[in-house]
Design a protein around this motif. Structure first.
Motif, short mmCIF file in Angstrom:
data_model
loop_
_atom_site.label_atom_id
_atom_site.label_comp_id
_atom_site.label_asym_id
_atom_site.label_seq_id
_atom_site.Cartn_x
_atom_site.Cartn_y
_atom_site.Cartn_z
N ASN A 166 3.02 8.72 19.52
CA ASN A 166 4.36 8.42 19.67
C ASN A 166 5.39 8.52 18.54
OD1 ASN A 166 4.02 7.67 22.33
ND2 ASN A 166 2.83 5.77 21.64
N VAL A 167 4.78 8.83 17.22
CA VAL A 167 5.36 9.16 16.06
C VAL A 167 6.06 10.37 16.53
CG1 VAL A 167 5.29 9.91 13.79
CG2 VAL A 167 3.92 7.93 14.51
N TRP A 168 5.53 11.37 16.97
CA TRP A 168 5.97 12.78 17.06
C TRP A 168 6.87 12.88 18.17
CZ3 TRP A 168 5.46 14.33 12.66
CH2 TRP A 168 4.37 13.96 11.72
N LYS A 169 6.65 11.89 19.28
CA LYS A 169 7.51 11.77 20.32
C LYS A 169 9.02 11.12 19.86
CE LYS A 169 4.22 11.43 23.83
NZ LYS A 169 3.19 10.48 24.25
N ALA A 170 9.05 10.02 19.15
CA ALA A 170 10.25 9.65 18.48
C ALA A 170 10.87 10.52 17.62
CB ALA A 170 9.69 8.39 17.71
N SER A 171 10.02 11.35 16.82
CA SER A 171 10.87 12.19 15.92
C SER A 171 11.34 13.56 16.57
CB SER A 171 9.68 12.70 14.70
OG SER A 171 8.80 13.57 15.39
N GLY A 172 11.04 13.76 17.59
CA GLY A 172 11.70 14.66 18.43
C GLY A 172 10.45 15.77 18.28
N ASP A 223 16.42 9.27 11.50
CA ASP A 223 14.94 9.06 11.63
C ASP A 223 14.82 7.43 11.91
OD1 ASP A 223 14.17 11.71 10.79
OD2 ASP A 223 15.62 11.23 9.24
N LEU A 224 15.27 6.64 10.94
CA LEU A 224 14.93 5.47 11.21
C LEU A 224 15.43 4.66 12.67
CD1 LEU A 224 15.37 3.88 7.78
CD2 LEU A 224 13.43 4.14 8.55
N GLN A 244 13.06 3.23 15.15
CA GLN A 244 13.26 1.58 16.02
C GLN A 244 13.42 1.65 17.23
OE1 GLN A 244 15.99 -1.22 13.80
NE2 GLN A 244 17.30 -0.46 14.89
N GLU A 245 14.01 2.64 17.92
CA GLU A 245 14.32 2.90 19.14
C GLU A 245 12.79 2.91 20.00
OE1 GLU A 245 17.13 6.07 20.19
OE2 GLU A 245 16.12 6.41 22.21
N HIS A 246 12.23 3.86 19.52
CA HIS A 246 10.93 4.27 20.06
C HIS A 246 9.77 3.19 20.14
CE1 HIS A 246 11.49 8.35 21.75
NE2 HIS A 246 12.43 8.10 21.18
N SER A 247 9.82 2.45 18.69
CA SER A 247 8.83 1.53 18.53
C SER A 247 9.01 0.03 18.94
CB SER A 247 8.53 1.41 17.05
OG SER A 247 9.67 1.03 16.38
N GLY A 248 10.51 -0.09 19.17
CA GLY A 248 10.98 -1.48 19.51
C GLY A 248 10.96 -2.42 18.26
N LEU A 283 20.81 -0.15 9.14
CA LEU A 283 19.85 0.94 8.99
C LEU A 283 20.20 1.96 7.72
CD1 LEU A 283 19.00 2.37 12.45
CD2 LEU A 283 17.41 1.16 11.03
N PRO A 284 19.24 2.02 6.65
CA PRO A 284 19.78 2.84 5.71
C PRO A 284 19.85 4.23 5.87
CG PRO A 284 17.76 1.50 5.29
CD PRO A 284 18.02 1.34 6.42
N THR A 285 20.71 4.85 5.18
CA THR A 285 20.77 6.35 5.29
C THR A 285 20.07 6.83 4.24
OG1 THR A 285 23.13 6.15 5.61
CG2 THR A 285 22.60 8.25 4.66
N VAL A 286 19.58 8.15 4.71
CA VAL A 286 18.34 8.82 4.11
C VAL A 286 18.82 10.13 3.67
CG1 VAL A 286 16.22 9.91 4.58
CG2 VAL A 286 16.54 7.75 5.38
#
Ligand code: GAP
Length: 481
Positions: free
Chosen positions: A82-88, A293-294, A298-302, A339-342
């Motif tokens: 799911n990490v890689w689904k969230a990251s695109g 990214d954060l 946040q969206e995918h992991s809840g 949410l911090p900027t990266v």
């Protein structure tokens, strides 16, 4: 100008002297995979150690004049898919490619590199230009290596080898925040392997399928993000210059808006003119990624991945005294919770190693043992990066000289990677060390036995100085650290 001959000589030296070998060579190798030999591993380790020391342990002061706060992380290569689904990456980490349908060819080529890729059936022509080429329309090809976790090999067990180290940092952002007492702005750094099933691995280690990255995700508030972006861009560029990449072969190029990802507010590439190319090629990217990214994780992991700026809240809390509801609402929103900027400086350890190898390769004329001028091959590594810092030679291989040289060698070995060589004429021993980039050769001669001094020869200038044997460690320390 591309210099194919130089590249050929370098690849040959890397093989001959034990810097880099094709992986599993005795079975014919495997495209895009490389092994580092004894000297290569030492060189790459010195590069990674220098990066860690200069970026994580002792980074320069930030744009606010304060010590930059950095911590490290070492995440797994295989993570929850799911990490890689969230990251695109599952949906979008792909290159357009074409297949050749011609019998006997059946090659797969990156669509954007057709005009640089020789036709496998007729290498004098590019793919698509030979009359027998029968190319398909471009199709997207995902670059992630897939594997299965556990006993079942079905869709539920699919996992991926990470294509970048960055996502492990984002996925652990909250863990680091909760355990390290770090406060914004701060960075998390990671060095580790990444894997990409590149369609056309090429140019030696430049585009490999297994490689190492040195990545930083630097978290800050949005107001200071452009200052931090410029700080990291310049810090990273200067790091390469400081370690010997000549500035006329190195450039810092700001990407145009068209080149940047839609969420990136700024992005710069640090590029190097490798001998295999007419054009500068990416060595490292520095990107202002906003809070993309954060936000996605946040969206995918809840899970809540926001940062609470307690210092700011403590400074302002008095304003909300007596109004609990307003205080509660304020605490849950910017400028207190956000949410911090990266800012992401993302470097390749293998690409950096290749650039330092290319830059170091050099030929000059130097006298041999009989005083005749000969072509000499030398690797002009920065002393801090050189695999071997010094070689110790007894002028004679018999008598008291080897004894004294052995003592000095053992003494130095406690602190530096040093070599000992008593075989052959002294000139030949110098040449062997020049070719692997050893910056200093220490010789024990007749005077050493009488006066306790040794000569130290400089690889680049050939100048020799006499130093007390007891002072050699301190002398080296000043120059190689
Ligand atoms: N997290 C951002 C990221 O991974 P990237 O531009 O795809 O960005 C960063 O990769 C760096 O990793 C590159 O600048 C390069 O040095 C290295 N790199 C990427 N792909 C590579 C490959 N196939 N072989 C060797 N190094 C690679």
């Amino acid at each position: 100008m591309a210099d194919a001959k130089l590249m050929e000589k370098l690849v040959s030296l890397c093989k001959r002297r034990g810097f880099i070998f094709p992986s599993s060579e005795i079975y014919g190798g495997l495209g895009g995979f490389w092994d580092y030999g004894p000297l290569g591993v030492a060189l790459k380790k010195n590069i990674k150690d220098a990066w860690w020391q200069d970026m994580v342990i002792d980074p320069p002061d930030g744009p606010d004049g304060r010590q930059v706060e950095m911590v490290g992380l070492d995440c797994t290569i295989i993570m929850n898919p799911n990490v890689w689904k969230a990251s695109g990456h599952v949906g979008g980490f792909s290159d357009p490619m074409v297949d050749c349908r011609t019998e006997g060819c059946k090659s797969r080529i990156r669509a954007d590199q057709i005009d640089q890729t020789p036709c496998p059936l007729k290498p004098s022509k590019c793919a698509g230009q030979f009359e027998k080429c029968d190319l398909t329309e471009p199709r997207e090809f995902n670059l992630m290596f897939q594997t299965y976790v556990g006993a079942l090999q079905d869709a539920s067990a699919v996992a991926y080898l990470r294509p970048e180290t960055a996502q492990g940092i984002f996925a652990n952002f909250k863990n680091v925040l909760d355990t390290s007492r770090v406060k914004l702005p701060f960075g998390i750094a990671q060095v580790g392997k990444s894997f990409r099933n590149e369609i056309n691995p090429r140019n030696f280690t430049f585009r490999s399928r297994e490689f190492e990255q040195m990545e930083i995700e630097f978290f800050c508030d949005d107001a200071s993000a452009m200052d931090w972006y410029r700080f990291w861009r310049d810090t990273r560029y200067n790091w390469y210059v400081r370690h010997g990449l000549k500035s006329d072969k190195l450039q810092l190029r700001d990407q145009t808006e068209d080149e940047r990802a839609h969420y990136a507010q700024a992005c710069a590439d640090i590029e190097y003119l490798f001998p295999f190319s007419e054009e500068m090629q990416e060595l490292e990217g520095v990107a202002h990624r906003g809070c993309y990214d954060l936000g996605k994780h946040q969206e995918h992991s809840g899970k809540d991945l926001t940062y609470f700026d307690d210092d700011r809240w403590q400074a302002d809390a008095a304003q909300y005294k007596g109004d609990k509801d307003a205080a509660k609402k304020a605490k849950e929103n910017p400028p207190y919770r956000f949410l911090p900027t990266v800012i992401e400086p993302s470097a390749g350890a293998d690409r950096a190693t290749l650039a330092f190898l290319c830059e170091a390769y050099c030929e000059d004329q130097a006298p041999d043992d009989k005083g005749n001028m000969q072509t000499r091959v030398l690797m002009k590594f920065h002393p801090r990066l050189a695999p071997i810092k010094a070689a110790v030679f007894p002028l004679m291989s018999k008598g008291e000289m080897p004894e004294m040289a052995g003592r000095l060698y053992r003494q130095l070995k406690h602190r530096f990677n040093v070599a000992y060589d008593d075989k052959g004429a002294i000139g030949r021993r110098y040449r062997r060390q020049d070719e692997i980039g050893t910056p200093y050769c220490v010789t024990i001669d007749g005077d050493s036995l009488e006066q306790g001094t040794v000569t130290i020869r400089d690889r680049d200038t050939l100048e020799q100085v006499r130093v007390q044997a007891d002072d050699v460690a301190a002398w080296l320390d000043e120059r190689v650290r």
